[in-house]
Enzyme design. Structure first.
Site, mmCIF file in Angstrom:
data_model
loop_
_atom_site.group_PDB
_atom_site.id
_atom_site.type_symbol
_atom_site.label_atom_id
_atom_site.label_comp_id
_atom_site.label_asym_id
_atom_site.label_seq_id
_atom_site.Cartn_x
_atom_site.Cartn_y
_atom_site.Cartn_z
ATOM 1 N N GLU A 285 -48.482 -32.346 22.727
ATOM 2 C CA GLU A 285 -48.644 -31.286 21.718
ATOM 3 C C GLU A 285 -47.255 -30.680 21.499
ATOM 4 O O GLU A 285 -46.635 -30.920 20.467
ATOM 5 C CB GLU A 285 -49.638 -30.224 22.197
ATOM 6 C CG GLU A 285 -49.835 -29.070 21.220
ATOM 7 C CD GLU A 285 -50.463 -27.831 21.876
ATOM 8 O OE1 GLU A 285 -50.218 -27.582 23.075
ATOM 9 O OE2 GLU A 285 -51.189 -27.092 21.160
ATOM 10 N N ASP B 108 -60.203 -26.312 20.855
ATOM 11 C CA ASP B 108 -59.092 -25.659 21.556
ATOM 12 C C ASP B 108 -59.404 -24.174 21.758
ATOM 13 O O ASP B 108 -59.695 -23.754 22.871
ATOM 14 C CB ASP B 108 -57.781 -25.835 20.767
ATOM 15 C CG ASP B 108 -56.547 -25.917 21.646
ATOM 16 O OD1 ASP B 108 -56.689 -26.014 22.865
ATOM 17 O OD2 ASP B 108 -55.422 -25.896 21.087
ATOM 18 N N HIS C 45 -62.330 -29.801 25.361
ATOM 19 C CA HIS C 45 -61.044 -29.094 25.258
ATOM 20 C C HIS C 45 -61.308 -27.750 24.589
ATOM 21 O O HIS C 45 -61.265 -27.615 23.359
ATOM 22 C CB HIS C 45 -60.042 -29.932 24.454
ATOM 23 C CG HIS C 45 -58.651 -29.371 24.437
ATOM 24 N ND1 HIS C 45 -57.551 -30.131 24.107
ATOM 25 C CD2 HIS C 45 -58.168 -28.125 24.707
ATOM 26 C CE1 HIS C 45 -56.462 -29.384 24.165
ATOM 27 N NE2 HIS C 45 -56.816 -28.149 24.521
ATOM 28 N N HIS D 110 -60.570 -23.524 25.493
ATOM 29 C CA HIS D 110 -59.974 -22.522 26.382
ATOM 30 C C HIS D 110 -60.791 -21.237 26.367
ATOM 31 O O HIS D 110 -61.107 -20.707 25.289
ATOM 32 C CB HIS D 110 -58.558 -22.169 25.941
ATOM 33 C CG HIS D 110 -57.591 -23.314 26.034
ATOM 34 N ND1 HIS D 110 -56.759 -23.509 27.111
ATOM 35 C CD2 HIS D 110 -57.334 -24.330 25.176
ATOM 36 C CE1 HIS D 110 -56.019 -24.594 26.905
ATOM 37 N NE2 HIS D 110 -56.348 -25.116 25.737
HETATM 38 N N1 ADE Z 1 -53.635 -22.448 25.840
HETATM 39 C C1 ADE Z 1 -54.562 -22.241 24.915
HETATM 40 N N2 ADE Z 1 -54.437 -23.100 23.901
HETATM 41 C C2 ADE Z 1 -53.360 -23.863 24.191
HETATM 42 C C3 ADE Z 1 -52.711 -24.924 23.532
HETATM 43 N N3 ADE Z 1 -53.124 -25.386 22.356
HETATM 44 N N4 ADE Z 1 -51.628 -25.471 24.117
HETATM 45 C C4 ADE Z 1 -51.181 -25.006 25.293
HETATM 46 N N5 ADE Z 1 -51.768 -24.029 25.979
HETATM 47 C C5 ADE Z 1 -52.853 -23.448 25.422
HETATM 48 ZN ZN ZN Z 2 -55.547 -26.600 24.622
#
Ligand code: ADE
Ligand code: ZN
Length: 364
Positions: A224, A302, A40, A42
């Protein structure tokens, strides 16, 4: 493996004493050398904050001359954070920048003992590339290939849709993906703000079905900015193999039991959840309750450059907060590899490396 940790960091990690059972929590070198995957992560969170600069971050009153230009910005909540991503990624307009960002992912992976990373990218955040997605993915592929070669890290890309985007935009992206089929892209994903979008599982369901039929993996952000219903929809409607975050499943004991029984993994990002106000503190984070209930969990960053963290740091924070020892951290690392979208040979090799490492670590 991280430099300086070729012995698994054992003696340095615990202040000497070769072999045998060693008391005390796992040290940072042991953690950094533990073979693991990151599932996970990004791309948007791997753009250095300095691209925006202090004015753009809203960090008023900071002397730019004295400030670290790459210090992680402060964010109010997820909506604020997602707006920041739009601003920062819009400044990435050259292919060389894209390649550098991708290459650096592999460098950081190596430093945390990450042998494979699944990297989520959401085209909506990258306006300069929206009419040349093929070119964007080609540049990502070049940077990841070079970084992977130099640092012994494999990577796959997960193309992410946005919860709040118009249905026609999501469909267009899936059409493109299934037509172009860049080999580096191994999964379809969805992220963004579920609190703003409402329940969208039914809307995205046919797109996920098409991706699955075409042989792609699937994962979805849920639990989330949404509660347990979002997690259920991701499992039941989207058929997600893996849930990104998923932590608010903890509010529904029947759902927790179901995730545990079905072995559906949650890729959890503890610092992100604290920084975006999803949980009030690390001590209050539900990852330990979910893990203890038998839900497979992995630990991830993340958006590492925006939350000022690394995979190894996340493992260390969890170990310190929840009292996790080597056995638990090894279990978490195993889940990370098993739930990754690495190809089966690579998964097998990483699991073997993990077994070798854990076996050589002596009684725990
Ligand atoms: N894009 C990047 N980080 C994110 C997150 N924590 N939740 C949703 N979209 C994202
Ligand atoms: Zn994320």
């Amino acid at each position: 493996m991280p430099s300086g940790a070729s012995n698994g960091g054992r003696s340095a990690a615990r202040g000497g004493g070769a072999g045998g059972a060693v008391a005390g929590p796992p040290g940072p070198l042991w953690i950094a050398a533990l073979p693991k995957a990151e599932v996970h992560l990004h791309l948007e969170g791997c753009v250095p904050p300095s691209i925006v600069g202090p004015a753009g971050t809203g960090r008023v009153g900071v002397d730019p001359a004295g400030a670290d230009p790459d210090a992680p910005p402060a964010f109010g909540d997820l909506a604020d954070f997602l707006e920041y991503l739009d601003r920062s990624c819009a400044l990435v307009t050259h292919g060389d920048q894209v390649e550098r960002i991708a290459y650096a992912i592999c460098e950081r992976a190596r430093d945390s003992g990450v042998g494979h990373a699944d990297v989520i990218f959401n085209p909506e955040h990258w306006p300069a590339w929206q009419r040349d997605l093929g070119g964007f993915v080609a540049r990502l592929d070049a940077g990841l290939a070079a970084g992977g070669q130099d640092h012994g890290v494999t990577t796959g890309l997960c193309l992410s849709l946005t919860r709040t985007q118009p249905p026609s935009a999501s469909t267009e992206l899936v059409d493109w993906l299934l037509h172009a089929r860049p080999p580096r892209v191994v999964a379809l994903s969805v992220d963004g703000n579920e609190a703003a979008a409402g329940r969208t599982g039914g809307r995205f369901r046919p797109l996920f079905e098409r991706a699955r039929q075409a042989g792609l993996h699937t994962c979805a952000h849920a639990g989330e900015s949404s509660g347990p219903d979002g997690v259920r929809d991701a499992v039941e409607l989207l058929g997600a193999e893996r849930i990104d975050h998923g932590i608010r499943a903890v509010e529904d004991p029947a759902l927790v039991a179901d995730l545990a029984a079905r072995g559906i993994p949650l890729d959890v990002c503890p610092t992100s959840n604290v920084r975006l106000g999803v949980v009030p503190s690390m001590a209050a984070h539900p990852i330990e309750r979910l893990r203890a209930a038998g839900v497979p969990v992995s630990v991830n960053t993340d958006d590492p450059l925006l939350f000022g963290t690394s995979v190894a740091a996340e493992y260390g924070t969890c170990a310190a907060t929840f009292g996790w020892g080597e056995t638990t951290l090894t279990r978490i690392a195993r889940t990370s590899i098993e739930s990754s979208f690495a190809d089966p040979d690579r998964r097998r090799d990483l699991l073997q490396a993990l077994d070798d490492y854990a076996g050589a670590a002596g009684p725990r």
